[in-house]
Design an enzyme around this catalytic site. Structure first.
Site, short mmCIF file in Angstrom:
data_model
loop_
_atom_site.label_atom_id
_atom_site.label_comp_id
_atom_site.label_asym_id
_atom_site.label_seq_id
_atom_site.Cartn_x
_atom_site.Cartn_y
_atom_site.Cartn_z
N CYS A 1 0.81 -1.21 0.00
CA CYS A 1 0.00 0.00 0.00
C CYS A 1 0.85 1.27 0.00
O CYS A 1 1.68 1.45 0.89
CB CYS A 1 -0.90 -0.02 1.23
SG CYS A 1 -1.75 1.54 1.55
N TYR B 1 -5.26 6.69 -9.18
CA TYR B 1 -6.47 5.93 -8.89
C TYR B 1 -7.66 6.46 -9.68
O TYR B 1 -8.52 5.69 -10.13
CB TYR B 1 -6.78 5.98 -7.39
CG TYR B 1 -5.84 5.14 -6.58
CD1 TYR B 1 -6.13 3.81 -6.31
CD2 TYR B 1 -4.65 5.66 -6.08
CE1 TYR B 1 -5.27 3.02 -5.57
CE2 TYR B 1 -3.78 4.88 -5.35
CZ TYR B 1 -4.09 3.56 -5.10
OH TYR B 1 -3.23 2.78 -4.38
#
Length: 363
Positions: free
Chosen positions: A75, A206
């Site tokens: 992450c 994203y």
């Protein structure tokens, strides 16, 4: 600190969609739908905003050994906290729980540990720490998260504030020679740079990857590369983003750049240029990668496993690419000619603890 759009602490009565979000974002469960069919991906920025501070104003004072930082190396948002903890030398006072690179519909799991349980918290899933404080917590079970070891309860998952507080609230426990990653006289400039980088780069990849329409994708794509071009110009004549040393701003940009060619270029369709085709940013990223505390936190294998295995509506087969080659990260960058010094008058951190060392084959 304007990345966060909601300043109130979490209230379980507020509702929200249940998910097992990863990447510090409010995303759908593993194997679920990540692409927003309505077009533009919108990140839920409401986090548990309780803080761990030197004065304990929120009921959680800084105490060596009391808290556990839950992360996944996959992450980028958690990677920030791992890097800052390393740079500041907090390993002996703030332990780290390492979740695996993937998660299911419930949460990140500690499947890397013997028996599938975190050895300190004794839990299989990070969700258990969230539910211990907020039964039925309806938002994303995200990393990074700070967990109170005595109670087993999550304290905060506010990834924006966590690293700032490690720099400003844990100073009594910083190692000798630790860098000042958030110097007071540069905070306004750091915050301004961070806002732009977050909107267009950290979150921009994203928005491109999870776009549900051609128009939304192209807007995100152009914002991303326009910002990368501006950052290239900024870094053409200066070694670091703000000032003459590494700061919080460099940490935040690095965690996206280091994932760019491995994931975002192909998986998220951010394919105008690879990082290796943007000379200034490629040299800048290699400079940081070769700085102790940055590259030694990176696990390219887990990074690819997370994105390509979890985002099944983007990559239905779950096949993880073998490339790209990573040897280039260790090639000479030549950025020293721009002056500056990564740690200012301080010193680099020592090697990571053996149990936190990333195997060379995964870098």
């Amino acid at each position: 600190m304007s990345e966060v759009t909601e300043d109130n602490d979490f209230d379980a009565s507020n509702g929200g969609s249940p998910d097992a979000s990863g990447n510090g974002a409010s995303e759908p469960p593993g194997g679920g739908q990540y692409v927003d069919p309505n077009g533009e991906f919108s990140r839920d920025m409401q986090y548990i905003t309780t803080r761990i501070t030197a004065d304990g104003r929120d009921g959680y004072p800084v105490e060596p050994g009391r808290y556990r930082l839950a992360v996944s190396r996959a992450c980028p948002w958690a990677n920030r906290a791992v890097i800052v903890r390393r740079l500041l030398g907090l390993e002996n006072v703030l332990s780290m729980a390492l979740a695996g690179p993937t998660h299911d519909e419930r949460s990140w799991t500690f499947d890397l540990d013997p028996g599938g349980r975190d050895p300190v918290l004794g839990i299989e899933r990070l969700q258990e720490a969230y539910f211990a404080r907020f039964p039925g917590y309806p938002r994303g079970i995200t990393v990074p998260a700070m967990v109170d070891i005595p109670t087993g309860q999550v304290v905060t998952n506010d990834f924006v504030q966590i690293t700032i507080d490690l720099s400003t609230q844990w100073t009594a426990h910083h190692r000798p020679g630790a860098p000042d990653l958030y110097p007071e006289h540069l905070r306004d400039e750091i915050d301004a740079v961070n806002d732009e980088v977050f909107q267009d780069v950290n979150n921009g990849v994203y928005q491109a990857g999870f776009a549900g329409s051609q128009e939304a994708y192209e807007r995100a794509y152009h914002r991303l590369f326009d910002r990368l071009d501006r950052l290239s110009e900024r870094l053409r004549t200066r070694r670091y983003l703000v000032g003459d040393t590494i700061t919080e701003a460099d940490v935040r940009l690095f965690t996206t750049l280091v994932r760019f060619d491995a994931v975002y270029h192909g998986h998220f369709k951010c394919n105008r240029s690879k990082l290796t085709e943007m000379p200034v940013l490629w040299a800048y990223a290699r400079d940081l990668f070769q700085t102790p505390g940055f590259g030694d936190t990176i696990d390219f294998v887990q990074i690819k496993q997370h994105y390509y295995e979890v985002h099944r509506d983007i990559n239905p087969t779950g096949i993880v690419p073998v490339g790209p080659e990573t040897a280039g990260w260790r090639t000479r960058h030549g950025r020293e000619v721009l002056g500056g010094h990564p740690f200012g008058d301080g010193t680099p951190p020592g090697p990571p603890p053996p149990h936190e060392t990333v195997p060379a084959a995964r870098q």
